[in-house]
Design a protein around this motif. Structure first.
Motif, mmCIF file in Angstrom:
data_model
loop_
_atom_site.group_PDB
_atom_site.id
_atom_site.type_symbol
_atom_site.label_atom_id
_atom_site.label_comp_id
_atom_site.label_asym_id
_atom_site.label_seq_id
_atom_site.Cartn_x
_atom_site.Cartn_y
_atom_site.Cartn_z
ATOM 1 N N LEU A 1 1.029 -1.192 0.085
ATOM 2 C CA LEU A 1 0.061 0.028 0.067
ATOM 3 C C LEU A 1 0.935 1.161 -0.066
ATOM 4 O O LEU A 1 0.555 2.151 -0.737
ATOM 5 N N PHE A 2 1.965 1.233 0.965
ATOM 6 C CA PHE A 2 2.647 2.401 0.763
ATOM 7 C C PHE A 2 3.594 2.667 -0.290
ATOM 8 O O PHE A 2 3.636 3.753 -0.850
ATOM 9 N N GLY A 3 4.020 1.397 -0.919
ATOM 10 C CA GLY A 3 4.730 1.856 -2.153
ATOM 11 C C GLY A 3 4.119 2.110 -3.373
ATOM 12 O O GLY A 3 4.588 2.884 -4.190
ATOM 13 N N GLY A 4 2.641 1.559 -3.280
ATOM 14 C CA GLY A 4 1.907 1.891 -4.472
ATOM 15 C C GLY A 4 1.538 3.365 -4.203
ATOM 16 O O GLY A 4 1.429 3.898 -5.402
ATOM 17 N N THR A 5 1.436 3.953 -3.241
ATOM 18 C CA THR A 5 1.093 5.456 -2.932
ATOM 19 C C THR A 5 2.104 6.023 -3.498
ATOM 20 O O THR A 5 1.756 7.180 -3.989
ATOM 21 N N LEU A 6 3.460 5.914 -3.041
ATOM 22 C CA LEU A 6 4.447 6.545 -3.553
ATOM 23 C C LEU A 6 4.809 6.448 -4.743
ATOM 24 O O LEU A 6 5.231 7.481 -5.511
ATOM 25 N N ALA A 7 4.521 5.447 -5.704
ATOM 26 C CA ALA A 7 4.584 5.261 -7.101
ATOM 27 C C ALA A 7 3.675 6.086 -7.823
ATOM 28 O O ALA A 7 3.918 6.617 -8.675
ATOM 29 N N ILE A 8 2.430 6.154 -7.394
ATOM 30 C CA ILE A 8 1.597 6.922 -8.086
ATOM 31 C C ILE A 8 1.894 8.445 -7.796
ATOM 32 O O ILE A 8 1.775 9.464 -8.899
ATOM 33 N N VAL A 9 2.501 9.099 -6.771
ATOM 34 C CA VAL A 9 2.773 10.151 -6.501
ATOM 35 C C VAL A 9 4.197 10.670 -7.505
ATOM 36 O O VAL A 9 4.102 11.598 -8.264
ATOM 37 N N ALA A 10 5.070 9.447 -7.827
ATOM 38 C CA ALA A 10 5.956 9.549 -8.615
ATOM 39 C C ALA A 10 5.736 9.595 -10.088
ATOM 40 O O ALA A 10 6.172 10.566 -10.857
#
Length: 307
Positions: free
Chosen positions: A277-286
């Motif tokens: 969940l955390f990595g997916g959210t960071l990736a979307i921001v990226a």
């Protein structure tokens, strides 16, 4: 009256785009179920076959021009090779781990890899903008989180194959951008050529036609993967590019990681980890910082408020 009509049509089309992203996300758990019935190569062939058949009425109804020149033909052959490789790796890897985590890993890392590849191949190199550098840093951190290292080895088959899938799809996306025909025609030819690529399995395999003996669940999942996701969902997305522009249309795939997780939860009962969940959210921001962010000068903002 005309403005209100445009607004309503825009909302209607946005709803269709959201539905298309739901189709894309739900294809992940549906594909995992398909691989429990038969091998990855057989599922891959039938996926492309049914997607091609379903795309024929779309091409006819929308009157899409299918004319090809030699340059476009060569690029489409190359993109179909990438498409065929991606699909068989995708189905194979789904047997090794969570469909939801695979969906987040591939759909969020692909735009990051696409940017890196495009930047490296660009003849006129420029220094990355601040937002792009920040997006790349967040993308790297997101990738590390999505590998789920506390619970899996960095070079596990699941991680390696899906990272290769993300790189492969990034290359495919760049190739397709250079094909100068209607986007729906690209989807049509990719399905056709990829299907032809897997025809030899009829020669070397004796269980290709066994799918017609499978139960209703198999056919529902195949319908989701080949018809709803590949034929209809992709066509809606390509029409979105023409209707609202590439920039606005590219914001909708940001929904795919979450739809993949949600559908995997409801269909397979998969519970995503905190790192996913955390990595997916960071990736979307990226992805947003790399592809969509458009800075505005503070003076312009103040001027807007004064007016």
């Amino acid at each position: 009256m005309e403005l209100e009509s445009k607004r309503q049509s825009g909302l209607w089309f946005a709803a269709l785009m959201v539905i298309a992203m739901i189709f894309w996300g739900s294809s992940w758990p549906a594909s995992k179920i398909l691989t429990s019935y038969t091998s990855a190569d057989i599922v891959t062939f039938w996926r492309f076959f049914f997607a091609f058949v379903a795309s024929i009425p779309i091409v006819v109804i929308l009157r899409i021009n299918l004319k090809l020149d030699s340059h476009s033909f060569k690029l489409l052959l190359l993109s179909s090779l990438c498409n065929g490789l991606y699909s068989i790796l995708y189905f194979f890897a789904l047997n090794l781990g969570s469909a939801g985590r695979g969906g987040v890993l591939v759909t969020t890392l692909t735009p990051v890899f696409a940017y890196l590849i495009f930047f490296m191949l660009s003849k006129n190199h420029r220094n990355p903008k601040t937002n792009e550098m920040l997006g790349l840093m967040l993308g790297i951190i997101a990738g590390i989180c999505l590998l789920d290292l506390p619970n899996s080895h960095a070079f596990s088959a699941f991680n390696v194959i899906f990272v290769i899938c993300a790189i492969d799809w990034a290359i495919l996306s760049i190739i397709c951008q250079k094909v100068r025909i209607h986007p729906i025609a690209i989807n049509f030819y990719n399905s056709l050529f990829s299907c032809i690529l897997y025809i030899p399995i009829f020669i070397f395999r004796d269980n290709v036609l066994f799918i017609f003996d499978y139960d209703v669940q198999f056919w529902v999942m195949m319908f989701v993967v080949s018809i709803l996701s590949t034929a209809i969902g992709t066509s809606i997305y390509y029409m979105g590019i023409l209707y609202v522009g590439a920039t606005k249309a590219s914001t909708f795939p940001l929904l795919v990681p979450f739809t993949a997780l949600l559908s995997s939860y409801f269909i397979l009962g998969e519970i995503p980890s905190v790192l996913t969940l955390f990595g997916g959210t960071l990736a979307i921001v990226a992805i947003y910082l790399i592809n969509l962010y458009k800075p505005y000068h503070i003076a312009q903002v103040f001027k807007k408020f004064r007016n």
